[in-house]
Design a protein around this motif. Structure first.
Motif, PDB file in Angstrom:
ATOM      1  N   SER A 282      -3.924  13.592  -4.071  1.00  0.00           N
ATOM      2  CA  SER A 282      -3.262  12.440  -3.482  1.00  0.00           C
ATOM      3  C   SER A 282      -3.693  11.178  -4.208  1.00  0.00           C
ATOM      4  CB  SER A 282      -3.601  12.324  -1.986  1.00  0.00           C
ATOM      5  OG  SER A 282      -4.985  12.096  -1.810  1.00  0.00           O
TER       6      SER A 282
ATOM      7  N   SER B 285       1.125   5.540  -0.789  1.00  0.00           N
ATOM      8  CA  SER B 285       0.413   6.792  -1.045  1.00  0.00           C
ATOM      9  C   SER B 285       1.377   7.821  -1.624  1.00  0.00           C
ATOM     10  CB  SER B 285      -0.231   7.333   0.240  1.00  0.00           C
ATOM     11  OG  SER B 285       0.751   7.652   1.206  1.00  0.00           O
ATOM     12  N   TYR B 286       0.839   8.650  -2.513  1.00  0.00           N
ATOM     13  CA  TYR B 286       1.630   9.671  -3.185  1.00  0.00           C
ATOM     14  C   TYR B 286       0.910  11.011  -3.098  1.00  0.00           C
ATOM     15  CZ  TYR B 286       4.054   5.772  -5.474  1.00  0.00           C
ATOM     16  OH  TYR B 286       4.774   4.631  -5.733  1.00  0.00           O
TER      17      TYR B 286
ATOM     18  N   LYS C 270       0.865  -1.174   0.000  1.00  0.00           N
ATOM     19  CA  LYS C 270       0.000   0.000   0.000  1.00  0.00           C
ATOM     20  C   LYS C 270       0.901   1.224   0.000  1.00  0.00           C
ATOM     21  CE  LYS C 270      -3.746   2.356   2.480  1.00  0.00           C
ATOM     22  NZ  LYS C 270      -4.662   2.315   3.666  1.00  0.00           N
TER      23      LYS C 270
ATOM     24  N   THR D  46      -3.455   6.741  -3.907  1.00  0.00           N
ATOM     25  CA  THR D  46      -3.131   5.549  -3.128  1.00  0.00           C
ATOM     26  C   THR D  46      -3.144   4.346  -4.046  1.00  0.00           C
ATOM     27  OG1 THR D  46      -4.128   6.461  -1.123  1.00  0.00           O
ATOM     28  CG2 THR D  46      -3.764   4.090  -1.178  1.00  0.00           C
ATOM     29  N   ARG D  47      -2.092   3.561  -4.003  1.00  0.00           N
ATOM     30  CA  ARG D  47      -1.993   2.355  -4.825  1.00  0.00           C
ATOM     31  C   ARG D  47      -1.833   1.148  -3.919  1.00  0.00           C
ATOM     32  NH1 ARG D  47       0.771   1.902 -10.512  1.00  0.00           N
ATOM     33  NH2 ARG D  47      -1.349   2.571 -10.926  1.00  0.00           N
ATOM     34  N   THR D  48      -2.629   0.100  -4.174  1.00  0.00           N
ATOM     35  CA  THR D  48      -2.564  -1.118  -3.374  1.00  0.00           C
ATOM     36  C   THR D  48      -2.431  -2.330  -4.287  1.00  0.00           C
ATOM     37  OG1 THR D  48      -4.980  -1.279  -3.333  1.00  0.00           O
ATOM     38  CG2 THR D  48      -3.928  -0.170  -1.476  1.00  0.00           C
TER      39      THR D  48
ATOM     40  N   ASN E 185       4.574   9.495  -0.357  1.00  0.00           N
ATOM     41  CA  ASN E 185       4.238  10.031   0.951  1.00  0.00           C
ATOM     42  C   ASN E 185       4.436   8.983   2.039  1.00  0.00           C
ATOM     43  OD1 ASN E 185       3.144  11.914   2.883  1.00  0.00           O
ATOM     44  ND2 ASN E 185       1.221  10.746   2.776  1.00  0.00           N
ATOM     45  N   ASP E 186       3.937   7.768   1.785  1.00  0.00           N
ATOM     46  CA  ASP E 186       4.020   6.703   2.781  1.00  0.00           C
ATOM     47  C   ASP E 186       3.932   5.369   2.061  1.00  0.00           C
ATOM     48  OD1 ASP E 186       4.248   5.575   5.286  1.00  0.00           O
ATOM     49  OD2 ASP E 186       2.104   5.596   5.672  1.00  0.00           O
TER      50      ASP E 186
ATOM     51  N   THR F 259      -5.631   1.727  -7.957  1.00  0.00           N
ATOM     52  CA  THR F 259      -5.218   3.102  -7.707  1.00  0.00           C
ATOM     53  C   THR F 259      -6.462   3.954  -7.474  1.00  0.00           C
ATOM     54  OG1 THR F 259      -3.225   2.955  -9.070  1.00  0.00           O
ATOM     55  CG2 THR F 259      -4.098   5.146  -8.663  1.00  0.00           C
ATOM     56  N   LYS F 260      -6.436   4.746  -6.400  1.00  0.00           N
ATOM     57  CA  LYS F 260      -7.500   5.706  -6.137  1.00  0.00           C
ATOM     58  C   LYS F 260      -6.870   7.083  -6.004  1.00  0.00           C
ATOM     59  CE  LYS F 260     -11.252   4.731  -4.209  1.00  0.00           C
ATOM     60  NZ  LYS F 260     -12.400   4.492  -3.284  1.00  0.00           N
TER      61      LYS F 260
END
Length: 259
Positions: A69, A55-56, A53, A71-73, A253-254, A86-87
């Protein structure tokens, strides 16, 4: 103008090319000057997929600034297939993109791809691709236009090639080429690892491999990517410069990786 900017922002974030090769890392002095080094391929076996997971933060600047932002999982499902998603959330555009796939013989085998863009002052967009490998046919629709294509060996979708690129770089490849189904037809996408670089981030300096999307000599668009070997080759940064001089980028980001 807002519609044009938001559309480009969506493309920027979705261009998370390579998810996120051990190679020597360049030393960088205090002035930020890099020393040249030879990029040497990794001879390790092709790595398996890892659930993750990431985040960008995304930004673009051309007269006005927009922030968003992403988020890719990547998760393995109970039936042995994987879902890659991706959201994107931004001020004027939200994107939901997903792929159900098999990981087989060190290759992404796409099964079902879905994409939806919706937002403020922009036209909603949708794309769907279903892969029928038994019958050798890919079918779907792009913005309402239906299509059906003969499947080529190794054919990928707009998300699957990004995951395959990530895995190929992890396996030590330095030049990659993929046949990608998008918008009802085939595209050929090429990439190359071109450098090693120490990237300064909010979390400190990160050793990276720098890659680019290879375009023909007449193209004025540039896409650069930075991957972190010490963090499972995650995509740390992506920057794209358009022919008109506008640019956008994403920055990690994380991240959470389950080994």
């Amino acid at each position: 103008m807002l519609a044009s900017v938001s559309a480009r922002l969506s493309i920027a974030v979705l261009a998370l090319l390579a998810l996120p090769m051990s190679a020597p890392v360049l030393a960088e002095d205090q002035a930020g000057e890099r020393q040249d080094a030879q990029i040497r391929p990794d001879t390790a076996e092709t790595p398996q997929l890892l659930p993750l997971k990431v985040s960008y933060n995304a930004s673009m600047d051309k007269g006005i600034s927009l922030n968003g932002s992403a988020t890719r999982t990547l998760e393995e499902r109970s039936d042995g297939t994987w879902i890659y998603r991706t959201k994107v959330d931004s001020f004027i555009a939200d994107i939901d993109e997903s792929l159900i796939l098999r990981w087989q013989d060190n290759r992404v085998v796409p099964l079902k791809y879905r994409y939806r863009l919706s937002g403020f002052l922009i036209r909603n967009r949708e794309e769907a691709i279903d892969f029928d490998w038994d019958n050798g046919v890919a079918s779907g629709h792009h913005e309402g236009d239906r299509f059906s294509l003969e499947l080529e060996p190794g054919a990928l979708d707009p998300m699957g090639y990004q995951l395959q690129l990530h895995q190929d770089i992890r396996a030590g490849k330095r030049e990659m080429e993929y046949r990608v189904i998008d918008k009802g037809g085939y595209d050929t996408d090429r990439f190359a690892v071109i450098d090693e670089e120490v990237l300064r981030t909010d979390q400190g300096n990160v050793n990276t491999l720098k890659a680019e999307k290879v375009r023909d000599g007449s193209s004025k668009r540039q896409t650069l990517m930075w991957f972190a070997p010490e963090q499972e080759y995650l995509l740390i940064r992506l920057r794209q410069v358009e022919p008109d001089g506008s640019s956008y980028e994403i920055m990690i980001n994380d991240a959470e990786i389950r080994r």
